[in-house]
Structure formats: C-alpha cells, structure tokens
Design an enzyme around this catalytic site. Structure first.
Site, short mmCIF file in Angstrom:
data_model
loop_
_atom_site.label_atom_id
_atom_site.label_comp_id
_atom_site.label_asym_id
_atom_site.label_seq_id
_atom_site.Cartn_x
_atom_site.Cartn_y
_atom_site.Cartn_z
N LYS A 65 0.84 -1.19 0.00
CA LYS A 65 0.00 0.00 0.00
C LYS A 65 0.88 1.24 0.00
CE LYS A 65 -3.86 2.31 2.23
NZ LYS A 65 -3.27 3.64 2.01
N ASP A 67 1.50 5.57 -0.11
CA ASP A 67 0.99 6.75 0.58
C ASP A 67 1.35 7.98 -0.23
OD1 ASP A 67 -0.27 8.24 2.48
OD2 ASP A 67 1.34 8.14 3.95
N GLU A 207 2.77 1.08 4.97
CA GLU A 207 1.38 1.45 5.22
C GLU A 207 0.48 0.23 5.40
OE1 GLU A 207 -0.69 4.65 4.91
OE2 GLU A 207 1.18 5.09 5.93
#
Length: 352
Positions: A65, A67, A207
């Site tokens: 993930k 960011d 993340e």
C-alpha cells in the site's frame, strides 16, 4: 521476492482466436489513427475497500500500500495529461512524470498509479510529497516524485477495463522499463504466503497491503475487487481549531479535529505530534485567518482557538478510545480538494 514476469499473451476469445473489439461509435477525428475503442477522457478510479485481514487464495495478488496521490496518466497523440482522483488536471505539478510518460513509446495509453516520494528506505512518504509540492495550496512542481503504476486501462486503441487484472498487469509489465532508477515504475507483486504478508509489511514500517482479485475487470468505485489492509490506521479529519502552546509563545500546541456524522461535525480529539516547526508556522498563520465565533464543534478552553472547517488533515492513529477520540494520533500533512479529500465519516464510510 517478486513473481517473475510472464510473456505477454494475446487477448483470446473462447475459440482461441485473437480478440478484437468492434468500434462503438464513429472514429474520433482528433484521433484518426485509432483503430478500435475510442479513448475515454477520464475513467473513475477503482477504490480499495478497508478490511481487517488479508484474503487468502490463488485468486488474489498482493502489493504494498502506497501513501501518495492517486493519478491517472493519459498518454495521447497531442501530449500527456495527469489527472487526479478528483478529476483535476495536475500535469504542471508533475513535469518529470509527464516527461517519463512521453518516453514510454506508446501512442495512446491510460496508466493508473500513485505519485510518491520515497524515503531513504524506499518507503513512500506522504509528508515529503506534500513538501515537494509546496504544502496545501502550494504552487511548486514536484521534481522528486515518481509514479508507481499498478494498472493499465487503455493501450493503443484497446479499452482494457473489461479485461481481467492478470492480463492488464502483463501488458503493463511489458510497457514499463525495468530499473529502480526509473521515474515511472511498476508496483511489484509480493510473493509471500498471505498469512505472513501483513506482519512483513508492518515490520518494515509500511502502510499496509493491497489485495486485488486477479480475474476481475476494472470497475470504478469501491466494489470489493480491491481490498486494503492497514498496519496503522490513517484517515482524513477536519481541523476545527488549535490549542495554543504554553512553551511556544502562543504557537500551535495541538490541532483540534472533527469527523462527519451525516450533516453534523463530531469532535474526535487532538493531535500534537508529527508537524515540524515550519508546518506549525504555516498552520497557525492559515488558521488564524479562519477564526470564528460560531464554531461547528462547541469546545471551550482558555487556550483554544476555534476556526471555520476548511483545512483537511491526514492523521495516522492507532485506534479509538472509549469516549470516541483518536488514540496515539500523529499529523502527516494536509489533503488537497483536488485529491478528492474526504473527511472521515463516523458512520463507517472510509476513503481509500
């Protein structure tokens, strides 16, 4: 460890003949060499649905993930357009990404990805990306950012949104040059047992994990085809005021935050860590211009300064207290309206 790239296979129908779509309308005069599907001016992004655990099974692929800012890169005969999740043209904000897209060697394409700035450990750093753009409302261009591409929606006359993810990924891998020094890079699949993925990501201070269904077409919105599993929760909250610092001569000690519940604002606590001295200076100067005698959240205190709900802050936190406040909150930066920033909904609707 990542999966080795597989050869790109032609799109086949059930009879194993090459699949070619038929034109759905007259040829666009602005794109005279386009033989098949007209190129859409914009595709609403597929969004990830928040889940507590990683799904298990061969039907899922897993990525880190990121960011940053979600972007669609439109490579067109007349040039490159970079469109934010909210539909705003930010080509001028990411000139290095636009220049790299022009060198990919395709006439028309739409890439789906995330603009990020990486830290010394190769992790995406939202605060660094914000600073590269000059902060909220800033007019700087980001020369440090790169694009991590994770999907391909259109390629040289073919609309790929109805094609399964595995095929789109293979075509994307063939399009993006190899190398860790590229401005446009591909989001690699993580080849680890699903049960170990989240622990691995959290141990590396990432993340979290994105899980995507391999056999699904590209569907706009939060359909459940893509899932997000976070190590640390991170959401957007409205700044409704600040508490003056005792030690900093009236500067910002902490920001006062609120979420939405229907049409109402609900106080969710404060955050006093994560912002630098320059962040605090900018926030105080901006918030002081937004002072109000009619706050949306009725808070009282000698050192409280209440403001109109205008600035949206990205906040990292570890959970919720019993009285509905954020636990171990840390400020990450301000979100832009152009990034389709959405304030956390206390009824459970979360943004990607």
């Amino acid at each position: 460890m990542t999966r080795p790239r597989r050869p790109i296979l032609p799109l086949l129908d059930e009879s194993h003949s090459t699949l070619q779509s038929r034109p759905i309308r007259k040829r666009d005069p602005d794109q005279p060499s386009l033989p098949f599907d007209p190129m859409p001016s914009r595709v609403e992004p597929c969004l990830a649905l928040l889940k507590p655990t990683v799904p298990v099974g061969p039907d899922w692929l897993y990525e880190v993930k990121l960011d940053g800012y979600r972007l669609a890169i439109h490579i067109e005969p007349k040039g490159v357009r970079i469109i934010t999740r909210g539909g705003h043209d930010w080509t001028h904000r990411f000139p290095t990404i636009a220049a790299a897209a022009r060198k990919l060697g395709v006439r028309t394409a739409i890439l789906d990805g995330e603009a990020v700035v990486l830290d010394d450990h190769g992790r995406s750093d939202f605060g660094a990306l914000q600073r590269s753009l000059g902060g909220r409302g800033g007019r700087r261009v980001s020369a440090e950012s790169i694009l991590v591409a994770f999907d391909l929606l259109y390629l040289d006359g073919h609309d790929l949104t109805g094609t399964e993810l595995d095929v789109r990924r293979h075509l994307l891998e063939d399009l993006i040059p190899d190398g860790d020094d590229q401005t446009i890079r591909i989001s690699e699949e993580i080849d680890l047992p699903a049960e170990e993925l989240l622990e691995h990501a959290c141990h590396r201070h990432l993340e979290g994990i994105i899980a995507k269904h391999r056999d699904r077409p590209y569907r706009s919105g939060r359909t459940g085809d893509w899932l997000k599993i976070k190590c640390v929760q991170s959401e957007s909250f409205m700044i409704v005021g600040y508490e003056q610092s005792v030690s900093a001569g009236g500067g910002i000690g902490s920001l006062l935050l609120a979420g939405r519940r229907g049409l109402d604002w609900i106080y969710v606590g404060s955050v006093g860590t994560g912002f630098t001295a320059s962040d605090a200076e900018y926030l105080k100067k901006t918030l002081d211009r937004l002072k109000t005698s009619r706050p949306v959240v009725p808070l009282k205190g000698k050192r409280l300064v209440l403001v109109q709900p205008t600035l949206i802050a990205e906040i990292e936190f570890r959970g919720w207290t019993d009285d509905g406040n954020l636990r171990h909150a840390s400020y990450k930066g301000l979100r832009e309206v152009q990034d389709n920033a959405a304030v956390f909904d206390m009824n459970g609707t979360m943004r990607s």
